[in-house]
Design a protein around this motif. Structure first.
Motif, PDB file in Angstrom:
ATOM      1  N   ASP A   1       2.704  12.848  -3.917  1.00  6.35           N
ATOM      2  CA  ASP A   1       1.348  12.441  -3.571  1.00  6.35           C
ATOM      3  C   ASP A   1       0.908  11.184  -4.328  1.00  6.35           C
ATOM      4  O   ASP A   1      -0.161  11.148  -4.922  1.00  6.35           O
TER       5      ASP A   1
ATOM      6  N   GLY B   1       3.506  10.974   3.560  1.00  8.46           N
ATOM      7  CA  GLY B   1       2.783   9.768   3.167  1.00  8.46           C
ATOM      8  C   GLY B   1       3.501   8.510   3.611  1.00  8.46           C
ATOM      9  O   GLY B   1       4.438   8.560   4.411  1.00  8.46           O
TER      10      GLY B   1
ATOM     11  N   GLU C   1       0.834  -1.206   0.000  1.00  9.29           N
ATOM     12  CA  GLU C   1       0.000   0.000   0.000  1.00  9.29           C
ATOM     13  C   GLU C   1       0.865   1.252   0.000  1.00  9.29           C
ATOM     14  O   GLU C   1       1.645   1.475   0.922  1.00  9.29           O
ATOM     15  N   VAL C   2       0.710   2.024  -1.043  1.00 10.32           N
ATOM     16  CA  VAL C   2       1.412   3.303  -1.121  1.00 10.32           C
ATOM     17  C   VAL C   2       0.339   4.375  -0.997  1.00 10.32           C
ATOM     18  O   VAL C   2      -0.659   4.351  -1.709  1.00 10.32           O
ATOM     19  N   SER C   3       0.534   5.274  -0.049  1.00 12.58           N
ATOM     20  CA  SER C   3      -0.528   6.227   0.249  1.00 12.58           C
ATOM     21  C   SER C   3       0.011   7.647   0.418  1.00 12.58           C
ATOM     22  O   SER C   3       0.800   7.917   1.331  1.00 12.58           O
ATOM     23  N   GLY C   4      -0.381   8.509  -0.507  1.00 18.92           N
ATOM     24  CA  GLY C   4       0.014   9.921  -0.439  1.00 18.92           C
ATOM     25  C   GLY C   4       1.512  10.126  -0.335  1.00 18.92           C
ATOM     26  O   GLY C   4       1.981  11.082   0.284  1.00 18.92           O
TER      27      GLY C   4
ATOM     28  N   SER D   1      -0.350   7.407  -4.706  1.00 16.75           N
ATOM     29  CA  SER D   1      -1.125   6.381  -4.002  1.00 16.75           C
ATOM     30  C   SER D   1      -1.488   5.249  -4.957  1.00 16.75           C
ATOM     31  O   SER D   1      -1.948   5.506  -6.068  1.00 16.75           O
TER      32      SER D   1
ATOM     33  N   THR E   1      -2.287   0.557  -4.804  1.00 12.31           N
ATOM     34  CA  THR E   1      -2.248  -0.701  -4.055  1.00 12.31           C
ATOM     35  C   THR E   1      -1.824  -1.806  -5.004  1.00 12.31           C
ATOM     36  O   THR E   1      -2.182  -1.784  -6.178  1.00 12.31           O
TER      37      THR E   1
END
Ligand SMILES: Nc1ncnc2c1ncn2[C@@H]1O[C@H](COP(=O)(O)OP(=O)(O)OP(=O)(O)O)[C@@H](O)[C@H]1O
Ligand SMILES: [Mg+2]
Length: 315
Positions: free
Chosen positions: A24, A61, A8-11, A26, A28
């Motif tokens: 930024d 993030g 999971e890569v988020s922001g 994001s 999955t």
């Protein structure tokens, strides 16, 4: 094998001084599938993977394995197998190289011979890595990723330097790993290189997400157009304009932004123009990929901050 878990890569944002390498971002990555992490040179792929593997600290993030940062994994080698730039001690043999890591991680030494065999370099086990070809090094990095039989594989440009036989081999290899339920993330700057290996794509350019989805959804983005030609191109151009069709002139005639050749043929008929060829142009996946990343470059999103370099965002 530990179960495959999502990435999971988020922001995620990563800056190096004035350079914004990732902004930024994001996305999955799902288990049981091969995901291509694609983007042109300098897009931010390696940077994202380095943050994911705890080698760089994010500016903002997060990038985790189902919520857990790499550094917090209890048995990292048995959870995630990662191959970034291959950095081998040239004086060590392939077997010794892997044995060092196996010992450090408490993995049985017998595993070393198994993984060398799995990547097809068992016969070079006792050779010094310094004399390995690029393709052999790539296979050795893959062997390293498999040491702990992990449920997640993160591979940065694993196809670089492989010969056609090696490329065929790695396709089967990646597919097999995903079929076993593992999460497989593979970066490349060429869609064509991984096209036959991936189920999903995450496309970035200038550090930003451009597209994520299945490979099939990317295919659908490649809108078909029509190619038409005439002995009298000026008359054909006028007929297309009169019909409100936008077209660009190329070597094979006009490429018209209209999927239905019938409509283009009708426009020529109405204008009284002889048509020498008329067919549908199905743009390839690579075209679709290029137009996506080029579109992102035009926006110049994650370029260095203005005024800090003379390059004006053309990186
Ligand atoms: N340590 C660093 N210091 C300064 N800038 C960096 C650093 N690492 C990466 N960058 C910059 O961040 C941007 C993204 O680089 P990155 O290596 O992540 O791209 P990439 O997508 O892996 O490219 P390639 O296909 O060439 O491997 C580039 O502009 C690069 O110059
Ligand atoms: Mg890279």
């Amino acid at each position: 094998m530990a179960g495959g878990i999502p990435i999971e890569v988020s922001g995620l944002t990563k800056r190096f001084g004035p350079v914004t390498a990732v902004e930024d971002l994001s996305f999955t990555v799902q288990p049981g599938r091969v995901t291509g992490f694609l983007g042109p040179n300098g897009a931010g792929k390696t940077t994202t993977l380095r943050v994911l593997l705890g080698l760089e600290r994010p500016t903002g993030g997060s990038a985790t394995f189902d919520g857990t940062a790499y550094a917090a994994l209890e048995r990292p080698l048995e959870t995630v197998g990662a191959a970034l730039e291959a950095d081998f001690h040239p004086g060590r043999t392939a077997k010794n190289h892997l044995a060092v890591y196996a010992t450090a991680a408490g993995i049985p030494r017998a595993r070393v011979a198994q993984v060398l065999d799995q990547v097809g370099i068992a016969e070079f086990a006792d050779r010094r890595v310094g004399g390995f070809s690029l393709g052999m090094r790539q296979r050795l990095s893959l062997a390293y990723t498999l040491l702990g039989d992990p449920g997640v594989l993160v591979l940065d440009e694993p196809i670089n330097g492989l010969d056609p036989e090696g490329i065929k081999w790695i396709r089967v290899f990646l597919r097999t790993l995903a079929a076993e339920g593992r999460t497989v993330l593979v970066s490349s700057h060429l869609l064509s290189e991984v096209q036959q290996s991936v189920d999903d794509v995450v496309i970035i350019a200038k550090g930003r997400l451009v597209k994520t989805g299945t490979l099939t959804s990317l295919e659908l983005d490649a809108a078909p157009r029509t190619v038409v030609d005439s002995p009298d191109r000026a008359a054909l151009r006028a007929a297309l304009e009169a019909a409100g069709l936008s077209a660009s002139e190329g070597r094979q005639g006009f490429i018209v932004d209209e999927p239905d050749p019938g409509r283009v043929g009708h426009a020529a008929f109405v204008g009284g123009v002889e048509v020498s060829s008329l067919h549908r142009l199905k743009s390839g996946l690579e075209d679709s990929f290029l137009s996506l990343v080029e579109g992102a470059s035009d926006a110049g999103t994650a370029a260095p901050h203005p005024g800090t370099t003379g390059e004006g965002g053309d990186r």
